[in-house]
Every structure is written in structure tokens, then in C-alpha cells.
Design a protein around this motif. Sequence first.
Motif, PDB file in Angstrom:
ATOM      1  N   TYR A  99      16.325  -4.471 -14.408  1.00 15.71           N
ATOM      2  CA  TYR A  99      14.772  -4.488 -14.061  1.00 15.71           C
ATOM      3  C   TYR A  99      14.628  -3.498 -12.639  1.00 15.71           C
ATOM      4  O   TYR A  99      14.938  -4.066 -11.671  1.00 15.71           O
ATOM      5  N   ALA A 100      14.383  -2.070 -12.843  1.00 19.81           N
ATOM      6  CA  ALA A 100      14.255  -1.000 -11.725  1.00 19.81           C
ATOM      7  C   ALA A 100      13.023  -0.407 -12.063  1.00 19.81           C
ATOM      8  O   ALA A 100      12.992   0.764 -11.950  1.00 19.81           O
ATOM      9  N   VAL A 101      11.789  -1.060 -11.989  1.00 21.41           N
ATOM     10  CA  VAL A 101      10.529  -0.403 -12.069  1.00 21.41           C
ATOM     11  C   VAL A 101      10.074   0.401 -11.048  1.00 21.41           C
ATOM     12  O   VAL A 101       9.031   1.091 -10.902  1.00 21.41           O
ATOM     13  N   GLY A 102      10.748   0.185  -9.945  1.00 20.50           N
ATOM     14  CA  GLY A 102      10.269   0.920  -8.567  1.00 20.50           C
ATOM     15  C   GLY A 102       9.038   0.559  -7.941  1.00 20.50           C
ATOM     16  O   GLY A 102       8.753  -0.758  -8.188  1.00 20.50           O
ATOM     17  N   SER A 103       8.205   1.305  -7.352  1.00 22.44           N
ATOM     18  CA  SER A 103       6.928   0.812  -6.753  1.00 22.44           C
ATOM     19  C   SER A 103       5.983   1.961  -6.820  1.00 22.44           C
ATOM     20  O   SER A 103       6.315   3.231  -7.098  1.00 22.44           O
ATOM     21  N   GLY A 104       4.859   1.890  -6.385  1.00 18.45           N
ATOM     22  CA  GLY A 104       3.660   2.775  -6.273  1.00 18.45           C
ATOM     23  C   GLY A 104       2.777   2.445  -5.243  1.00 18.45           C
ATOM     24  O   GLY A 104       3.157   1.643  -4.242  1.00 18.45           O
ATOM     25  N   ALA A 105       1.624   3.112  -5.383  1.00 18.04           N
ATOM     26  CA  ALA A 105       0.722   2.927  -4.115  1.00 18.04           C
ATOM     27  C   ALA A 105       0.201   1.546  -3.905  1.00 18.04           C
ATOM     28  O   ALA A 105      -0.072   0.965  -5.242  1.00 18.04           O
ATOM     29  N   ALA A 106      -0.185   1.179  -2.889  1.00 20.65           N
ATOM     30  CA  ALA A 106      -0.659  -0.349  -2.886  1.00 20.65           C
ATOM     31  C   ALA A 106      -2.152  -0.374  -3.183  1.00 20.65           C
ATOM     32  O   ALA A 106      -2.810   0.704  -2.755  1.00 20.65           O
ATOM     33  N   GLY A 107      -2.623  -1.371  -3.707  1.00 21.44           N
ATOM     34  CA  GLY A 107      -3.904  -1.473  -4.053  1.00 21.44           C
ATOM     35  C   GLY A 107      -4.760  -1.504  -2.690  1.00 21.44           C
ATOM     36  O   GLY A 107      -4.386  -2.510  -1.955  1.00 21.44           O
ATOM     37  N   GLN A 108      -5.821  -1.000  -2.744  1.00 21.43           N
ATOM     38  CA  GLN A 108      -6.693  -1.034  -1.469  1.00 21.43           C
ATOM     39  C   GLN A 108      -8.082  -1.726  -1.722  1.00 21.43           C
ATOM     40  O   GLN A 108      -8.816  -1.087  -2.735  1.00 21.43           O
ATOM     41  N   GLN A 109      -8.604  -2.400  -0.837  1.00 19.98           N
ATOM     42  CA  GLN A 109     -10.005  -2.848  -1.023  1.00 19.98           C
ATOM     43  C   GLN A 109     -11.124  -2.566  -0.153  1.00 19.98           C
ATOM     44  O   GLN A 109     -11.975  -2.642  -0.506  1.00 19.98           O
ATOM     45  N   ALA A 110     -10.683  -1.453   0.621  1.00 18.09           N
ATOM     46  CA  ALA A 110     -11.684  -0.831   1.476  1.00 18.09           C
ATOM     47  C   ALA A 110     -12.671   0.023   0.607  1.00 18.09           C
ATOM     48  O   ALA A 110     -12.129   0.515  -0.350  1.00 18.09           O
ATOM     49  N   PRO A 111     -13.888  -0.203   1.150  1.00 23.45           N
ATOM     50  CA  PRO A 111     -14.803   0.627   0.127  1.00 23.45           C
ATOM     51  C   PRO A 111     -14.690   2.155   0.273  1.00 23.45           C
ATOM     52  O   PRO A 111     -14.301   2.801   1.068  1.00 23.45           O
ATOM     53  N   GLY A 112     -14.821   2.756  -0.938  1.00 26.23           N
ATOM     54  CA  GLY A 112     -14.750   3.992  -1.152  1.00 26.23           C
ATOM     55  C   GLY A 112     -13.145   4.701  -1.564  1.00 26.23           C
ATOM     56  O   GLY A 112     -13.012   5.764  -1.870  1.00 26.23           O
ATOM     57  N   VAL A 113     -12.261   3.911  -1.338  1.00 29.35           N
ATOM     58  CA  VAL A 113     -10.925   4.301  -1.281  1.00 29.35           C
ATOM     59  C   VAL A 113     -10.512   4.600  -2.911  1.00 29.35           C
ATOM     60  O   VAL A 113     -10.109   5.897  -3.027  1.00 29.35           O
ATOM     61  N   ARG A 114     -10.903   4.011  -3.732  1.00 23.44           N
ATOM     62  CA  ARG A 114     -10.551   4.168  -5.082  1.00 23.44           C
ATOM     63  C   ARG A 114     -11.203   5.413  -5.495  1.00 23.44           C
ATOM     64  O   ARG A 114     -10.881   6.099  -6.262  1.00 23.44           O
ATOM     65  N   GLU A 115     -12.533   5.419  -5.009  1.00 21.13           N
ATOM     66  CA  GLU A 115     -13.580   6.591  -5.552  1.00 21.13           C
ATOM     67  C   GLU A 115     -13.280   8.129  -4.796  1.00 21.13           C
ATOM     68  O   GLU A 115     -13.248   9.155  -5.353  1.00 21.13           O
ATOM     69  N   PHE A 116     -12.759   7.947  -3.405  1.00 16.82           N
ATOM     70  CA  PHE A 116     -12.846   9.319  -2.683  1.00 16.82           C
ATOM     71  C   PHE A 116     -11.524   9.479  -2.169  1.00 16.82           C
ATOM     72  O   PHE A 116     -11.244  10.569  -1.591  1.00 16.82           O
ATOM     73  N   ALA A 117     -10.423   8.633  -1.843  1.00 10.23           N
ATOM     74  CA  ALA A 117      -9.105   8.822  -1.472  1.00 10.23           C
ATOM     75  C   ALA A 117      -8.315   9.085  -2.704  1.00 10.23           C
ATOM     76  O   ALA A 117      -8.107   9.004  -3.822  1.00 10.23           O
ATOM     77  N   TYR A 118      -6.916   9.903  -2.215  1.00  6.67           N
ATOM     78  CA  TYR A 118      -6.133  10.404  -2.777  1.00  6.67           C
ATOM     79  C   TYR A 118      -4.899   9.392  -2.612  1.00  6.67           C
ATOM     80  O   TYR A 118      -4.184   9.989  -1.637  1.00  6.67           O
ATOM     81  N   PRO A 119      -4.262   8.819  -3.445  1.00  5.43           N
ATOM     82  CA  PRO A 119      -2.953   8.073  -3.210  1.00  5.43           C
ATOM     83  C   PRO A 119      -1.749   9.034  -3.301  1.00  5.43           C
ATOM     84  O   PRO A 119      -1.938  10.044  -3.866  1.00  5.43           O
ATOM     85  N   LEU A 120      -0.533   8.819  -2.593  1.00  2.00           N
ATOM     86  CA  LEU A 120       0.351   9.648  -2.672  1.00  2.00           C
ATOM     87  C   LEU A 120       1.961   8.799  -3.035  1.00  2.00           C
ATOM     88  O   LEU A 120       2.568   8.886  -1.964  1.00  2.00           O
ATOM     89  N   ALA A 121       1.861   8.159  -3.989  1.00  3.64           N
ATOM     90  CA  ALA A 121       3.247   7.463  -4.262  1.00  3.64           C
ATOM     91  C   ALA A 121       3.577   7.725  -5.743  1.00  3.64           C
ATOM     92  O   ALA A 121       4.670   7.200  -6.042  1.00  3.64           O
ATOM     93  N   SER A 122       3.124   8.754  -6.480  1.00  5.48           N
ATOM     94  CA  SER A 122       3.837   9.161  -7.835  1.00  5.48           C
ATOM     95  C   SER A 122       3.579  10.658  -7.660  1.00  5.48           C
ATOM     96  O   SER A 122       2.902  11.330  -7.218  1.00  5.48           O
ATOM     97  N   LEU A 123       4.386  11.272  -8.934  1.00  5.25           N
ATOM     98  CA  LEU A 123       4.176  12.757  -9.096  1.00  5.25           C
ATOM     99  C   LEU A 123       2.701  13.197  -9.515  1.00  5.25           C
ATOM    100  O   LEU A 123       2.316  14.197  -9.038  1.00  5.25           O
ATOM    101  N   GLU A 124       2.174  12.231 -10.458  1.00  2.33           N
ATOM    102  CA  GLU A 124       0.802  12.672 -10.822  1.00  2.33           C
ATOM    103  C   GLU A 124      -0.015  12.596  -9.670  1.00  2.33           C
ATOM    104  O   GLU A 124      -0.994  13.524  -9.510  1.00  2.33           O
TER     105      GLU A 124
END
Length: 389
Positions: A99-124
Motif C-alpha cells: 500500500y503506497a498511495v502517497g499523499s495529496g493536498a490537505a482538505g481546507q475548511q477556510a471559506p473560499g479555499v475550494r472556490e478560489f485557491a489553487y492547491p499544489l500537491a499533484s501534477l494536475e
Amino acid sequence: MGGNTGVVVVGGGYAGVMAANRLARAEGVEVTLVNARAEFVQRIRLHQVAAGTHEAVVEYRKVLSEKVRLVVDSVMEIDARGRVLRTEKGVIGYDYLVYAVGSGAAGQQAPGVREFAYPLASLEEAREVRTALEAAPDARVAVVGGGATGIEIAAELAEQGRRVTLICGGVLNPYLHEKGRETIRERLVGLGVTVLDEAKAAEVTETSVRLADGTLIPSQITVWTAGFSVPDLALRSGLSTDATGRLITDDTLTSIDDEHIVAAGDAAAPKDASYRMGCQSAVQLGPQAAETVLSRIAGTQPAPIHVAFAGQCLSLGRRTGVFQISERDDTAKASHLRGRTGGVVKEFICRSTVWQLAFEARKAGKSKNSKGQGEKPKDSHRQQPVAAH
């Protein structure tokens, strides 16, 4: 699988590739690597993808043993009782699972993060940041998160002439020794980065980041690098996980639920051990996970894992960097390399990590081991540490 033992590795990152290559050395073992992408991603270069200075992908044929079967697919569930993986395209059986599935961006609860911020933990995600930056060459940028990734993308963009604010959320990279921290701060400020220590992002909008004290930081592009999380595959498969979702294992990386499941890399939570996420621990845990599997196949007791650290490398633009030297237990020392020397070391580390994977692949491809499955190479559990993230 005939009379051979089938081992499936889930996840084609640093730990997964190292594990698959080490397993491929053994006779009587058929190794399958399941990964959602057909190319290997150099995660330690994602900030360069975002900045447009590197693509960060390598063909698997260059780093993966020819004896390993690559399956491009996504695993949806692990049926531990039936020893079957349920994937988007069907089912895959196994005798042992890494089992070597790695990691990604942490989920964030702060308002507006999902709508307006760009995570940086994967190639996409890195490519999305690059697209946004290319579409707005004069945009102000806020980077949230003062760890290695935040520092590197802030420096990369500032060197290109961007107006960048780094919102640390706490101390600038708490891993570093104070001397290393001051060196990095000097370089960032010299590049024009506004470094905000102990400042916490409370809300993200289309044009700004609001701090916890109410201060508004202008930002047309906000890059979110505040923390990592792991996929919930183990959790939704009914396996024991820690609070962050990592698979709980004993000190040999074996799942506490099932001795046919062994973990490696960022998604592993070994008993009484807490290793910093990153390729430095992954390239050591991958081979050790493979050795644990081979020991169990052979009916012998696996050895406890051991990870030795060398430090942390950070690039501060294309020609400058810092190599924070550490004790083997990952405690930062006062000594560090800086400037052009630090930059050369960081680039060497990025390249040598790929060379390390390719070297292990070649050894697997040329293996003449005739003593049967489970025999351990002489360098078992002595993987040299890589000084990266």
C-alpha cells in the motif's frame, strides 16, 4: 498467476516504484504496479511545473523494472478478506499487497479555499497553477503555507518578477534550524517576497486573502500549500488508520489487520514511529516494505524498519538553494549549505532520485538470483537517504 506469488503495489510514486523494483529481484514473484497515471511524477519538482520551468514527468520504462507489469487504473476498494482490489476497470487479485498511495493536498475548511485557491500537491494541480499564471502575467500572488513547497514556489515566482506574499501560518518552515531559516528569509526578501510569519489565512476571495487579524492581502492568484493528507482508500476499505488516514502498521510496515498487506511511503503509519512525509523517507521505506513481503513469503520474521535522514533541500529559484543538514533522526543542525552551492545540491538531489529508481530497476532486470523467493539482497534495509523534501 500460476505457481508464482502475486504481489500488487498500489501507487507508483517514489515508495511504490522502489518497492516494485526490489520485489522484481526475487524469483517466483510476479509484481504488478497499479497507478492512475502512465507516467512517473517527480513530486519534488511540482513547484517548477507551476512556474513553467520543468514538466516533472518521466516515462515508467526509465524507472521501473521490465519485470514489473504496469496497470494504469484507479483502485476504489481493497477487499482484504478476498485479497482482491476493486478498480475502476475491474478487479485485480493478489497474494500480498504493498500500500503506497502517497499523499495529496490537505482538505481546507477556510471559506473560499475550494472556490478560489489553487492547491499544489499533484501534477494536475501544478498545471492548473501554471495555466492561471500564464493567463494573468501581472497578477499578484499569495502563497499560503511556509513549508518547503510554499517557500520554493514563492521564490520561483518572485525570481520571474512576480509580486508574491508568503503567508506562513506560523514560523517559516519550522523544520529548519534558525540559521537556515534566516538564510532562506534573506533570499526571499532579496527576491521581493513579502514574508508574513505567524499570519494565518482566514478566508480566500477572488482578489484577496483575509488574515485572521482582518488584514487583507491583495491576491488575484492564491496558491495553497498548507499541509498534506493521504487518500482515504484504507479507511473506506475498513482497515485501521490513524487520525490522518494513514494505514497503521507494526514496526515491519505490516498492517495490524492483515499480514498480507504492507505499507510504504507517506500513507504508512508505523508503530512508534513518525517519519516526515517526502521522497527521502519514501525511497527508504519502499525497499523495506518489499523486504517485509519477501520475508513473509519465505516464512521468516521481517526485520524492523529503519529510516536515516540527511536533511532537507530547498530551491530558492533556478540557481540558488539551501541544504539544511540534519542528524540521522531528522533533527536539523546549525550547519547548512547556501547560495549557488545549495542550488547545485538541490538539483543534484532531484536528478539523483530518478537515477536511484532507475538503478534499482536495472538491478531487478539483471537479477540472477536462483535461491528462491524471499532471499534478501546484501543491501537490504540499508537504503541510502536522499536529502530532499
